[in-house]
Design an enzyme around this catalytic site. Structure first.
Site: not given
Ligand code: FPP
Length: 255
Positions: A12, A29, A123, A183
């Site tokens: 997150d 991202h 893994l 969550s």
């Molecule tokens: C939460 O951060 C993150 C996600 C919803 C997506 C996680 C995705 C990645 C780490 C990158 C994708 C990588 C692959 C390999 C699929 P948020 O956007 O909710 O952050 P915020 O809480 O700051 O808004």
């Protein structure tokens, strides 16, 4: 070698990380996906048996369309870029979640990497994508009921109907980004997990912090609802000492 068999991570903070730098959320991202590669490598090198990463929840479908599609693109890019490294490291890759609404070429790529790595013994790398913990439990109930009409369900028999039963319970769940919630992530599998919350936003999460968390949490005592062996022993010694002192007092007053 890590003592944790199954580590799960809620990645997150990408959006906030980007906003702090006056960039669009998607930029966070993109940076976050490079961290995924480093953490997978660290987990593989540390002897962890299973790593499950929360990459896209069922709730994330309600995000702006371009953010959703860029997450699909990043998944595709990750698999294309990392496929050879995944194979070379003997990693078994799987996606859990309801992925039938993803673009067809993304599904095909997922299935291809899953199939190539199916016999890998290192893994167990799982991406939770379009995943929801309650949905997983409900589909397991339904599948069990359909295949075993009239049979009594047990924890063990039900758990065979989860998306990926072989990875088992979560030992440690880490969430980056400062929020203290689970969550809807692996609700069943996290029943006895150790939880660790860090303020570090995912794009800043590093192999060093990951290792630090593993060694810090390994010092915690996991009791699984039982009593502590150490505190139990200390209590027994204390009771024995009190009884001994009481007896000695009684004997002296007899004289
Ligand atoms: C939460 O951060 C993150 C996600 C919803 C997506 C996680 C995705 C990645 C780490 C990158 C994708 C990588 C692959 C390999 C699929 P948020 O956007 O909710 O952050 P915020 O809480 O700051 O808004």
């Amino acid at each position: 070698m890590s003592e944790f068999k199954h580590v799960a991570i809620i990645m997150d903070g990408n959006g906030r990380w980007a906003r702090e730098r006056l960039r669009p959320r998607i930029w966070g991202h993109v940076r976050g996906s490079t961290v995924v590669s480093d953490i997978v490598q660290t987990a593989s090198d540390s002897g962890i048996k299973a790593l499950t990463l929360y990459a896209f929840s069922t709730e994330n479908w309600s995000r702006p369309k371009d953010e959703v599609s860029s997450l699909f693109k990043l998944l595709r890019k990750f698999l294309i870029k990392e496929k050879n490294r995944i194979i070379a490291n003997n990693i078994k890759f799987k996606v859990i979640g309801e992925i039938e609404n993803l673009p067809k070429e993304t599904i095909a790529l997922i299935r291809e990497v899953e199939s190539i790595t199916d016999s890998s013994t290192g893994l167990n790398l799982t991406f939770a994508f379009s995943y929801g913990g309650r949905t997983e439990i409900v589909q397991a109930f339904n599948a069990f009921a359909k295949e075993n009409p009239g049979k009594v369900m047990t924890e063990k028999s039900l758990s065979q109907y989860f998306y990926r039963p072989e990875i088992g319970d979560v030992d440690l769940m880490i969430r980056t980004g400062g929020e203290k919630r689970i969550s809807n992530f692996l609700l069943w599998q996290m029943a006895y997990a150790e939880l660790y919350f860090t303020d570090t936003k995912w794009p800043d999460f590093s192999p060093e912090e990951f290792q630090k968390i593993l060694s810090e949490v390994s010092r915690r005592e996991r009791r699984f609802g039982n009593v502590s062996v150490q505190s139990d022993l200390a209590e027994s010694i204390e009771v024995a000492e009190t009884n001994k002192n009481k007896k000695m007092k009684e004997n002296t007053s007899d004289v």
